[in-house]
Design a protein around this motif. Structure first.
Motif, PDB file in Angstrom:
ATOM      1  N   LEU A   1       0.847  -1.189   0.000  1.00  0.00           N
ATOM      2  CA  LEU A   1       0.000   0.000   0.000  1.00  0.00           C
ATOM      3  C   LEU A   1       0.885   1.243   0.000  1.00  0.00           C
ATOM      4  N   THR A   2       0.379   2.313  -0.600  1.00  0.00           N
ATOM      5  CA  THR A   2       1.101   3.586  -0.611  1.00  0.00           C
ATOM      6  C   THR A   2       0.119   4.686  -0.255  1.00  0.00           C
ATOM      7  N   THR A   3       0.548   5.583   0.626  1.00  0.00           N
ATOM      8  CA  THR A   3      -0.248   6.744   0.991  1.00  0.00           C
ATOM      9  C   THR A   3       0.536   7.991   0.579  1.00  0.00           C
ATOM     10  N   GLU A   4       0.047   9.137   0.954  1.00  0.00           N
ATOM     11  CA  GLU A   4       0.727  10.383   0.602  1.00  0.00           C
ATOM     12  C   GLU A   4       2.172  10.413   1.107  1.00  0.00           C
ATOM     13  N   ARG A   5       2.395   9.918   2.346  1.00  0.00           N
ATOM     14  CA  ARG A   5       3.732  10.003   2.947  1.00  0.00           C
ATOM     15  C   ARG A   5       4.372   8.667   3.284  1.00  0.00           C
ATOM     16  N   LEU A   6       3.654   7.568   3.056  1.00  0.00           N
ATOM     17  CA  LEU A   6       4.145   6.270   3.524  1.00  0.00           C
ATOM     18  C   LEU A   6       4.074   5.183   2.460  1.00  0.00           C
ATOM     19  N   HIS A   7       4.996   4.236   2.593  1.00  0.00           N
ATOM     20  CA  HIS A   7       4.885   2.928   1.959  1.00  0.00           C
ATOM     21  C   HIS A   7       4.551   1.973   3.093  1.00  0.00           C
ATOM     22  N   LEU A   8       3.600   1.075   2.883  1.00  0.00           N
ATOM     23  CA  LEU A   8       3.271   0.019   3.836  1.00  0.00           C
ATOM     24  C   LEU A   8       3.626  -1.280   3.143  1.00  0.00           C
ATOM     25  N   ALA A   9       4.618  -1.971   3.666  1.00  0.00           N
ATOM     26  CA  ALA A   9       5.202  -3.080   2.928  1.00  0.00           C
ATOM     27  C   ALA A   9       5.390  -4.331   3.768  1.00  0.00           C
ATOM     28  N   LEU A  10       5.314  -5.466   3.073  1.00  0.00           N
ATOM     29  CA  LEU A  10       5.768  -6.752   3.595  1.00  0.00           C
ATOM     30  C   LEU A  10       7.217  -6.855   3.129  1.00  0.00           C
ATOM     31  N   LEU A  11       8.150  -6.643   4.017  1.00  0.00           N
ATOM     32  CA  LEU A  11       9.550  -6.638   3.606  1.00  0.00           C
ATOM     33  C   LEU A  11      10.109  -8.061   3.573  1.00  0.00           C
TER      34      LEU A  11
ATOM     35  N   THR B   1      -2.499   7.652  11.697  1.00  0.00           N
ATOM     36  CA  THR B   1      -3.863   7.781  11.178  1.00  0.00           C
ATOM     37  C   THR B   1      -3.867   7.535   9.668  1.00  0.00           C
ATOM     38  N   GLU B   2      -2.885   8.091   8.976  1.00  0.00           N
ATOM     39  CA  GLU B   2      -2.770   7.923   7.525  1.00  0.00           C
ATOM     40  C   GLU B   2      -2.575   6.452   7.158  1.00  0.00           C
ATOM     41  N   GLY B   3      -1.668   5.785   7.847  1.00  0.00           N
ATOM     42  CA  GLY B   3      -1.406   4.373   7.568  1.00  0.00           C
ATOM     43  C   GLY B   3      -2.589   3.486   7.919  1.00  0.00           C
ATOM     44  N   LEU B   4      -3.198   3.740   9.075  1.00  0.00           N
ATOM     45  CA  LEU B   4      -4.344   2.929   9.489  1.00  0.00           C
ATOM     46  C   LEU B   4      -5.525   3.103   8.545  1.00  0.00           C
ATOM     47  N   ARG B   5      -5.747   4.307   8.068  1.00  0.00           N
ATOM     48  CA  ARG B   5      -6.848   4.536   7.121  1.00  0.00           C
ATOM     49  C   ARG B   5      -6.648   3.675   5.872  1.00  0.00           C
ATOM     50  N   ALA B   6      -5.424   3.615   5.374  1.00  0.00           N
ATOM     51  CA  ALA B   6      -5.136   2.803   4.189  1.00  0.00           C
ATOM     52  C   ALA B   6      -5.343   1.317   4.469  1.00  0.00           C
ATOM     53  N   VAL B   7      -4.914   0.863   5.640  1.00  0.00           N
ATOM     54  CA  VAL B   7      -5.067  -0.552   5.985  1.00  0.00           C
ATOM     55  C   VAL B   7      -6.539  -0.903   6.178  1.00  0.00           C
ATOM     56  N   CYS B   8      -7.301  -0.034   6.821  1.00  0.00           N
ATOM     57  CA  CYS B   8      -8.744  -0.291   6.994  1.00  0.00           C
ATOM     58  C   CYS B   8      -9.433  -0.372   5.633  1.00  0.00           C
ATOM     59  N   ASP B   9      -9.107   0.543   4.728  1.00  0.00           N
ATOM     60  CA  ASP B   9      -9.692   0.510   3.383  1.00  0.00           C
ATOM     61  C   ASP B   9      -9.340  -0.796   2.671  1.00  0.00           C
ATOM     62  N   TYR B  10      -8.099  -1.231   2.805  1.00  0.00           N
ATOM     63  CA  TYR B  10      -7.647  -2.473   2.179  1.00  0.00           C
ATOM     64  C   TYR B  10      -8.360  -3.674   2.806  1.00  0.00           C
ATOM     65  N   ALA B  11      -8.493  -3.658   4.127  1.00  0.00           N
ATOM     66  CA  ALA B  11      -9.143  -4.769   4.834  1.00  0.00           C
ATOM     67  C   ALA B  11     -10.600  -4.910   4.409  1.00  0.00           C
ATOM     68  N   PHE B  12     -11.305  -3.786   4.307  1.00  0.00           N
ATOM     69  CA  PHE B  12     -12.716  -3.830   3.955  1.00  0.00           C
ATOM     70  C   PHE B  12     -12.931  -3.997   2.450  1.00  0.00           C
ATOM     71  N   GLY B  13     -11.977  -3.560   1.662  1.00  0.00           N
ATOM     72  CA  GLY B  13     -12.094  -3.676   0.206  1.00  0.00           C
ATOM     73  C   GLY B  13     -11.502  -4.972  -0.304  1.00  0.00           C
ATOM     74  N   THR B  14     -10.207  -4.954  -0.553  1.00  0.00           N
ATOM     75  CA  THR B  14      -9.511  -6.090  -1.147  1.00  0.00           C
ATOM     76  C   THR B  14      -9.657  -7.376  -0.337  1.00  0.00           C
ATOM     77  N   MET B  15      -9.566  -7.280   0.991  1.00  0.00           N
ATOM     78  CA  MET B  15      -9.623  -8.486   1.830  1.00  0.00           C
ATOM     79  C   MET B  15     -11.058  -8.910   2.166  1.00  0.00           C
ATOM     80  N   SER B  16     -12.027  -8.064   1.882  1.00  0.00           N
ATOM     81  CA  SER B  16     -13.447  -8.355   2.137  1.00  0.00           C
ATOM     82  C   SER B  16     -13.753  -8.689   3.591  1.00  0.00           C
ATOM     83  N   LEU B  17     -13.028  -8.063   4.513  1.00  0.00           N
ATOM     84  CA  LEU B  17     -13.350  -8.253   5.924  1.00  0.00           C
ATOM     85  C   LEU B  17     -14.559  -7.393   6.281  1.00  0.00           C
TER      86      LEU B  17
END
Length: 193
Positions: free
Chosen positions: A9-19, A122-138
């Protein structure tokens, strides 16, 4: 799943990665720098937690757990720096993913003490929540915090999490059973996929 050199995931200021496992030294540096900051609010850790060996194994396992839909453990890196060398500034995880009629996961997060107060979590969590509810269908995310952790409570409130209860002696932290405030967020406009 993301490749070894790309962010999930990428936000305005962050990369969220599985390294990949070869990033173990960066993860270790993040935990070493925050040992005193995270210690009083973290459950007991394995004896080899502060070692490259531990993190190399853990990063490999994190990728497998994501592949098998068991958990998603992302590391936050500044987008302004190359992904391959950027320092770790935080982490966000979705663990205990439950499918079937529940479609839920537990949300956890931590931020480097030097990066607090900038809205990065807040920025990172918003992206993860969107991913969880969207792509992951949680359907539901659950997050718990110590009653005195007002910063964590504020972040969750900003994201729309609601308090559902108070659990006495919920988690063993720093050698004591600690109470926690229980919160959750339900997927917006979930039409029972």
């Amino acid at each position: 799943m993301a490749s070894d050199t790309s962010a999930l995931l990428t936000t305005e200021r962050l990369h969220l990665a599985l390294l990949p496992p070869d990033a173990a030294w960066r993860v270790l540096a993040y935990h070493e720098a925050n040992r005193e900051h995270f210690g009083p609010v973290s459950p007991a850790r394995p004896a080899n937690f502060f070692s490259v060996t531990y993190w190399r194994t853990r990063l490999a396992q994190d990728r497998e757990d994501f592949r098998h839909d068991l958990s998603l453990r992302l590391l936050l890196l500044p987008r302004s720096e190359p992904l391959a060398t950027a320092p770790i500034v935080g982490s966000i995880s979705l663990t205990h993913i439950r499918r079937g009629p529940l479609q839920a996961a537990d949300l956890g997060y931590a931020l480097d003490r030097q990066h607090e107060g900038r809205g990065l979590m807040t920025e990172g969590l918003r992206a993860v929540c969107d991913y969880a509810f969207g792509t992951m269908s949680l359907h539901r995310l659950q997050a718990n915090h110590l009653p005195e952790n007002l910063k964590s409570a504020a972040v969750l409130r900003r994201l729309g999490f609601v308090v559902e209860g108070y659990a006495r002696d919920f988690l063993l932290i720093d050698g004591r059973w600690r109470d926690h405030v229980l919160t959750s967020l339900v997927a917006p406009h979930d039409d029972a996929r």
